[in-house]
Scaffold this active site. Structure first.
Site, mmCIF file in Angstrom:
data_model
loop_
_atom_site.group_PDB
_atom_site.id
_atom_site.type_symbol
_atom_site.label_atom_id
_atom_site.label_comp_id
_atom_site.label_asym_id
_atom_site.label_seq_id
_atom_site.Cartn_x
_atom_site.Cartn_y
_atom_site.Cartn_z
ATOM 1 C CE LYS A 118 67.403 31.135 4.869
ATOM 2 N NZ LYS A 118 67.034 30.291 6.003
ATOM 3 C CE LYS A 201 72.103 26.857 -0.355
ATOM 4 N NZ LYS A 201 71.979 26.923 1.117
ATOM 5 C CE LYS A 204 66.036 23.229 4.320
ATOM 6 N NZ LYS A 204 66.327 22.271 5.382
#
Ligand code: AMP
Ligand code: TRP
Length: 342
Positions: A118, A201, A204
């Site tokens: 992230k 993966k 969103k």
């Protein structure tokens, strides 16, 4: 020294940060429904404090929190049987997180892959909250003495860190106060992959909307995304080992199995030897059959935000009742002086 006799208790959380995907549905939400328990109600949390570790527009965050609440209910979480609430309404999460910031070691946090993913290249500019995120997650779980944590594969490392924090706390203070929670990672779709790249993966936050199925996509969008999903030119194999080195094919088979409630081998027994031109429409029908009623129910619920807020407030009161004695006892164990309760 043992002080607690741990009852089995389920806790899990999802971030209110935008579109929910088929990955959230199969890897998390749908499994939460099966883990509801009348004796020891499961706790399902909308982790708004986790969401703000990266920037969120305040109005969009409030909206996403209500939408996620609607999604939980639309999927079958019963807010009477289970405890459904948003994290920020129960201050004990933040209180315990601070204690855990002082228990967790920097070396442990430096190994967390989610932070690396992230924060990306611009680590120096990531928030301190993003770095400390795993200690808050440990607090979410342990402030209820939860023992079972249903999550997707990507969260396993965080639950393991939670165990390390619990063990160190227990060891440092010489008490068996926190349980060792277990990740529950089960089913055919613990890791739903991107429709554009079977090695990534489904997320969103992927810039391509074609990479994911959103829980609010309509039937046409779902069918189109599955039709355009990347695959190879081969027919489906009849045996699982025929999916080795075919990540996109494997992903679609796993999704089918998870939706149908069967095993990947059952899917291959039915579709082995068939082309994707046959399999994809069948998969699209199955996905629409599952997701369309949920999307419909979600928009009905979203029409009454006051009712959603009522559900969250009631859940928060019930959650706080469990958490408060545990945070009080934690403070006492660590040497904090508490005001006497009348
Ligand atoms: P997040 O959306 O990252 O807050 O994740 C919420 C829950 O959904 C966690 O339990 C995740 O492990 C699960 N989840 C998210 N994406 C996927 C995916 N692609 N496959 C399986 N589970 C997922
Ligand atoms: N970290 C989880 C995610 O990104 C969300 C989460 C926060 C969570 N607290 C939790 C999951 C506690 C399980 C238990 O998906």
């Amino acid at each position: 020294m043992s002080e607690a006799n741990f009852q089995p208790r389920v806790f899990s959380g999802i971030q209110p940060s935008g579109n929910l995907t088929l990955g959230n549905y199969l890897g998390a939400l749908r499994r939460f429904v099966d883990m509801q328990n009348d004796e020891n109600p499961a706790l399902y949390c909308i982790v708004d404090l986790h969401a703000i570790t990266v920037w969120q527009e305040p109005d969009a965050l409030a909206m996403a929190t209500r939408e996620l609440t609607a999604a939980y209910v639309a999927c079958g979480i019963d807010p009477e049987r289970s405890i459904l609430f948003n994290q920020s309404q129960v201050p004990a999460h933040s209180q315990l997180a601070w204690i855990f910031n002082c228990v967790a070691r920097i070396g442990w946090i430096n190994r967390m892959t989610q932070f690396k993913d992230k924060a990306g290249k611009n680590r120096e500019n990531a928030s301190l909250g993003l770095y400390a995120y795993p200690a808050l997650m440990a607090a979410d779980i342990l402030v209820y003495h939860a023992t079972h944590v249903p999550v997707g594969e990507d969260q396993k490392q965080h639950v393991e860190l939670t165990r390390d924090i619990a063990a160190k706390f227990n060891h440092d203070f010489g008490l068996d106060f926190f349980p060792m929670p277990e990740p529950v990672i089960e089913g055919a779709a613990t890791r739903v992959m991107s429709l554009r790249d079977g090695t990534k993966k489904m997320s969103k936050s992927d810039p391509s909307d074609m990479s994911r199925i959103n829980m609010t996509d309509d039937a046409d969008a779902i069918a189109q995304k599955i039709r355009k999903a990347r695959t190879d030119p081969e027919a489906l194999p009849s045996e699982l080992k025929g999916l080795d080195d075919r990540p996109e094919a494997r992903n679609l088979v796993n999704i089918y199995a998870a939706l149908a409630g069967t095993q990947p081998q059952d899917v291959l027994t039915e579709y082995g030897g068939q082309q994707f031109s046959t399999f994809k429409p069948a998969l699209a029908d199955l996905a629409v059959e599952h997701l369309s009623p949920i999307a419909g129910r979600m928009s009905e619920l979203m029409a009454d935000p006051a009712e959603i807020d009522r559900i969250l407030a009631q859940g928060a009161d019930r959650a706080a009742e469990i958490a408060e004695p545990i945070i009080d006892r934690t403070y006492e164990i660590t040497g904090m002086i508490l005001k006497r309760k009348s």
